[in-house]
Design a protein around this motif. Structure first.
Motif, PDB file in Angstrom:
ATOM      1  N   PHE A   1      48.280 -73.381  31.667  1.00  0.00           N
ATOM      2  CA  PHE A   1      49.189 -72.533  32.426  1.00  0.00           C
ATOM      3  C   PHE A   1      48.432 -71.334  32.995  1.00  0.00           C
ATOM      4  O   PHE A   1      48.778 -70.819  34.061  1.00  0.00           O
ATOM      5  CB  PHE A   1      50.363 -72.062  31.568  1.00  0.00           C
ATOM      6  N   LEU A   2      47.391 -70.897  32.298  1.00  0.00           N
ATOM      7  CA  LEU A   2      46.550 -69.831  32.839  1.00  0.00           C
ATOM      8  C   LEU A   2      45.759 -70.331  34.047  1.00  0.00           C
ATOM      9  O   LEU A   2      45.710 -69.677  35.088  1.00  0.00           O
ATOM     10  CB  LEU A   2      45.581 -69.322  31.770  1.00  0.00           C
ATOM     11  N   PHE A   3      45.119 -71.495  33.887  1.00  0.00           N
ATOM     12  CA  PHE A   3      44.305 -72.020  34.983  1.00  0.00           C
ATOM     13  C   PHE A   3      44.226 -73.535  34.869  1.00  0.00           C
ATOM     14  O   PHE A   3      43.517 -74.073  34.028  1.00  0.00           O
ATOM     15  CB  PHE A   3      42.902 -71.416  34.955  1.00  0.00           C
ATOM     16  N   SER A   4      44.941 -74.209  35.753  1.00  0.00           N
ATOM     17  CA  SER A   4      45.003 -75.664  35.747  1.00  0.00           C
ATOM     18  C   SER A   4      44.325 -76.229  36.988  1.00  0.00           C
ATOM     19  O   SER A   4      44.038 -75.503  37.956  1.00  0.00           O
ATOM     20  CB  SER A   4      46.462 -76.128  35.731  1.00  0.00           C
ATOM     21  N   GLN A   5      44.083 -77.525  36.979  1.00  0.00           N
ATOM     22  CA  GLN A   5      43.539 -78.189  38.157  1.00  0.00           C
ATOM     23  C   GLN A   5      44.479 -78.011  39.342  1.00  0.00           C
ATOM     24  O   GLN A   5      44.036 -77.757  40.471  1.00  0.00           O
ATOM     25  CB  GLN A   5      43.338 -79.676  37.876  1.00  0.00           C
ATOM     26  N   GLU A   6      45.763 -78.108  39.089  1.00  0.00           N
ATOM     27  CA  GLU A   6      46.749 -77.932  40.155  1.00  0.00           C
ATOM     28  C   GLU A   6      46.635 -76.547  40.788  1.00  0.00           C
ATOM     29  O   GLU A   6      46.679 -76.400  42.012  1.00  0.00           O
ATOM     30  CB  GLU A   6      48.153 -78.135  39.591  1.00  0.00           C
ATOM     31  N   LEU A   7      46.467 -75.523  39.960  1.00  0.00           N
ATOM     32  CA  LEU A   7      46.332 -74.164  40.487  1.00  0.00           C
ATOM     33  C   LEU A   7      45.037 -74.026  41.280  1.00  0.00           C
ATOM     34  O   LEU A   7      45.019 -73.436  42.367  1.00  0.00           O
ATOM     35  CB  LEU A   7      46.361 -73.154  39.335  1.00  0.00           C
TER      36      LEU A   7
ATOM     37  N   LEU B   1      34.762 -66.616  33.795  1.00  0.00           N
ATOM     38  CA  LEU B   1      34.052 -67.567  32.937  1.00  0.00           C
ATOM     39  C   LEU B   1      35.004 -68.593  32.332  1.00  0.00           C
ATOM     40  O   LEU B   1      34.647 -69.762  32.157  1.00  0.00           O
ATOM     41  CB  LEU B   1      33.289 -66.826  31.841  1.00  0.00           C
ATOM     42  N   PHE B   2      36.217 -68.169  32.019  1.00  0.00           N
ATOM     43  CA  PHE B   2      37.219 -69.110  31.521  1.00  0.00           C
ATOM     44  C   PHE B   2      37.602 -70.095  32.621  1.00  0.00           C
ATOM     45  O   PHE B   2      37.699 -71.308  32.381  1.00  0.00           O
ATOM     46  CB  PHE B   2      38.460 -68.364  31.042  1.00  0.00           C
ATOM     47  N   ALA B   3      37.809 -69.601  33.842  1.00  0.00           N
ATOM     48  CA  ALA B   3      38.146 -70.478  34.960  1.00  0.00           C
ATOM     49  C   ALA B   3      37.038 -71.500  35.206  1.00  0.00           C
ATOM     50  O   ALA B   3      37.300 -72.680  35.465  1.00  0.00           O
ATOM     51  CB  ALA B   3      38.400 -69.652  36.214  1.00  0.00           C
ATOM     52  N   LYS B   4      35.795 -71.048  35.103  1.00  0.00           N
ATOM     53  CA  LYS B   4      34.658 -71.949  35.293  1.00  0.00           C
ATOM     54  C   LYS B   4      34.660 -73.044  34.230  1.00  0.00           C
ATOM     55  O   LYS B   4      34.434 -74.226  34.531  1.00  0.00           O
ATOM     56  CB  LYS B   4      33.344 -71.162  35.228  1.00  0.00           C
ATOM     57  N   LYS B   5      34.930 -72.676  32.987  1.00  0.00           N
ATOM     58  CA  LYS B   5      34.956 -73.664  31.907  1.00  0.00           C
ATOM     59  C   LYS B   5      36.073 -74.689  32.134  1.00  0.00           C
ATOM     60  O   LYS B   5      35.880 -75.883  31.891  1.00  0.00           O
ATOM     61  CB  LYS B   5      35.151 -72.969  30.555  1.00  0.00           C
ATOM     62  N   GLN B   6      37.210 -74.217  32.617  1.00  0.00           N
ATOM     63  CA  GLN B   6      38.298 -75.143  32.933  1.00  0.00           C
ATOM     64  C   GLN B   6      37.875 -76.085  34.061  1.00  0.00           C
ATOM     65  O   GLN B   6      38.116 -77.293  34.001  1.00  0.00           O
ATOM     66  CB  GLN B   6      39.545 -74.365  33.347  1.00  0.00           C
ATOM     67  N   LEU B   7      37.252 -75.541  35.099  1.00  0.00           N
ATOM     68  CA  LEU B   7      36.832 -76.343  36.249  1.00  0.00           C
ATOM     69  C   LEU B   7      35.890 -77.468  35.829  1.00  0.00           C
ATOM     70  O   LEU B   7      35.970 -78.590  36.352  1.00  0.00           O
ATOM     71  CB  LEU B   7      36.163 -75.453  37.294  1.00  0.00           C
ATOM     72  N   LEU B   8      34.998 -77.188  34.909  1.00  0.00           N
ATOM     73  CA  LEU B   8      34.029 -78.198  34.488  1.00  0.00           C
ATOM     74  C   LEU B   8      34.706 -79.435  33.901  1.00  0.00           C
ATOM     75  O   LEU B   8      34.117 -80.522  33.890  1.00  0.00           O
ATOM     76  CB  LEU B   8      33.053 -77.590  33.475  1.00  0.00           C
ATOM     77  N   LYS B   9      35.945 -79.294  33.433  1.00  0.00           N
ATOM     78  CA  LYS B   9      36.676 -80.435  32.876  1.00  0.00           C
ATOM     79  C   LYS B   9      37.110 -81.408  33.962  1.00  0.00           C
ATOM     80  O   LYS B   9      37.346 -82.580  33.695  1.00  0.00           O
ATOM     81  CB  LYS B   9      37.908 -79.943  32.104  1.00  0.00           C
ATOM     82  N   TRP B  10      37.269 -80.902  35.213  1.00  0.00           N
ATOM     83  CA  TRP B  10      37.767 -81.755  36.295  1.00  0.00           C
ATOM     84  C   TRP B  10      36.723 -82.006  37.370  1.00  0.00           C
ATOM     85  O   TRP B  10      36.978 -82.768  38.297  1.00  0.00           O
ATOM     86  CB  TRP B  10      38.968 -81.104  37.012  1.00  0.00           C
ATOM     87  N   LEU B  11      35.565 -81.383  37.255  1.00  0.00           N
ATOM     88  CA  LEU B  11      34.599 -81.395  38.360  1.00  0.00           C
ATOM     89  C   LEU B  11      34.235 -82.816  38.772  1.00  0.00           C
ATOM     90  O   LEU B  11      34.058 -83.115  39.958  1.00  0.00           O
ATOM     91  CB  LEU B  11      33.347 -80.622  37.971  1.00  0.00           C
ATOM     92  N   HIS B  12      34.151 -83.734  37.799  1.00  0.00           N
ATOM     93  CA  HIS B  12      33.758 -85.117  38.112  1.00  0.00           C
ATOM     94  C   HIS B  12      34.773 -85.808  39.028  1.00  0.00           C
ATOM     95  O   HIS B  12      34.430 -86.779  39.710  1.00  0.00           O
ATOM     96  CB  HIS B  12      33.606 -85.916  36.812  1.00  0.00           C
ATOM     97  N   LEU B  13      35.991 -85.317  39.061  1.00  0.00           N
ATOM     98  CA  LEU B  13      37.030 -85.946  39.880  1.00  0.00           C
ATOM     99  C   LEU B  13      36.807 -85.714  41.368  1.00  0.00           C
ATOM    100  O   LEU B  13      37.408 -86.412  42.200  1.00  0.00           O
ATOM    101  CB  LEU B  13      38.412 -85.410  39.482  1.00  0.00           C
ATOM    102  N   TYR B  14      35.959 -84.753  41.708  1.00  0.00           N
ATOM    103  CA  TYR B  14      35.746 -84.401  43.108  1.00  0.00           C
ATOM    104  C   TYR B  14      34.475 -85.027  43.692  1.00  0.00           C
ATOM    105  O   TYR B  14      34.145 -84.773  44.850  1.00  0.00           O
ATOM    106  CB  TYR B  14      35.684 -82.885  43.270  1.00  0.00           C
ATOM    107  N   SER B  15      33.770 -85.816  42.896  1.00  0.00           N
ATOM    108  CA  SER B  15      32.497 -86.394  43.368  1.00  0.00           C
ATOM    109  C   SER B  15      32.679 -87.826  43.867  1.00  0.00           C
ATOM    110  O   SER B  15      33.640 -88.488  43.514  1.00  0.00           O
ATOM    111  CB  SER B  15      31.476 -86.365  42.239  1.00  0.00           C
TER     112      SER B  15
END
Length: 263
Positions: free
Chosen positions: A194-200, A249-263
């Motif tokens: 809810f703080l920072f999701s892939q959707e956001l 830094l928290f947002a970056k850590k969240q992003l790393l969970k989905w980054l593979h979906l954009y390649s």
């Protein structure tokens, strides 16, 4: 393919997609837009049959904590839920205050999500009795000390892999769990999303940017990969984190969970 009727109880992504519009409608950081938000307003939540459920934000002078969550039934059957936020969180425009306000508001919102899970786990009558016994009053008090500790952990001022003794209880699933809501996603993971999701993130890193990023990455060339990251991905991350008051830094850590979906 449409979500199954109970997917919000089992899948993090569906829960975030289902309830994020409610969080957005609260406008936590804008006091001029605070209002009573009824779940009846959201067509995607019709299946839950929660027209009698309301959530509101109150701003108050609190002596010892930054956030409270209060839930109660009225004699007419209305379930009123309040996120009570300390006036001091709105007192100045500092970046840290904005972070603390966002963390506190989302934390208390997760207590509201626990209420939703509780009242959709059984009949309305049983849920009402459980809530009256357990929740007819203050459910959560989030102290200033622990808000700051949560902020430090999310900002990696305190390592995220610190010992369990150093992690505030407010960042655990058991803190939110009511014990009669049945199977749900992990509440701490819900809090983080809810703080920072892939959707956001994708409200900034939109379909056009995703296509451009993917096109550059697929070439396999080092210069193109650098351009994709430095000119598209990172600026999108920084912009949305700043706009939504999310520790970078928290947002970056969240992003790393989905980054593979954009390649």
């Amino acid at each position: 393919m449409r979500d199954s009727p109970v997917a919000y109880r089992k899948e993090i992504e569906t829960a975030i997609r289902s309830f994020r519009p409610v969080l957005m409608a609260l406008n936590i950081r804008d006091t001029e837009k605070h209002r009573h938000v009824f779940l009846a307003e959201f067509d995607n939540l019709d299946i839950l049959n929660l027209d009698y459920c309301r959530i509101s934000i109150l701003v108050a002078d609190l002596d010892y904590c930054d956030g409270l969550f209060v839930s109660s039934y009225t004699k007419t059957g209305l379930l009123r839920n309040y996120l009570i936020l300390n006036n001091s969180l709105f007192a100045n425009d500092s970046r840290q205050k904005k972070y603390l306000l966002k963390i506190t508001g989302v934390h208390e919102f997760c207590h509201f999500i626990a209420i939703i899970y509780a009242i959709t786990a059984s009949s309305i009558e049983i849920a009402r009795e459980n809530i009256k016994k357990r929740l007819n009053g203050t459910l959560d008090e989030l102290t200033r000390t622990n808000v700051l500790k949560i902020y430090d952990i999310l900002s990696e001022r305190i390592p995220d892999n610190t010992s369990e003794d150093d992690i505030p209880e407010e960042m655990t699933d058991s803190h939110f769990r009511l014990d009669f809501e049945g199977e749900t996603p992990d509440y701490n993971i819900l809090f983080r999303n809810f703080l920072f999701s892939q959707e956001l993130f994708e409200t900034e890193f939109d379909a056009n940017k995703q296509r451009e990023y993917k096109k550059l990455v697929k070439t396999g060339k080092k210069d193109n990969l650098s351009k994709a990251v430095n000119d598209i991905l990172v600026p999108s991350l920084i912009k949305i984190a700043n706009e939504k008051c999310i520790p970078l830094l928290f947002a970056k850590k969240q992003l790393l969970k989905w980054l593979h979906l954009y390649s």
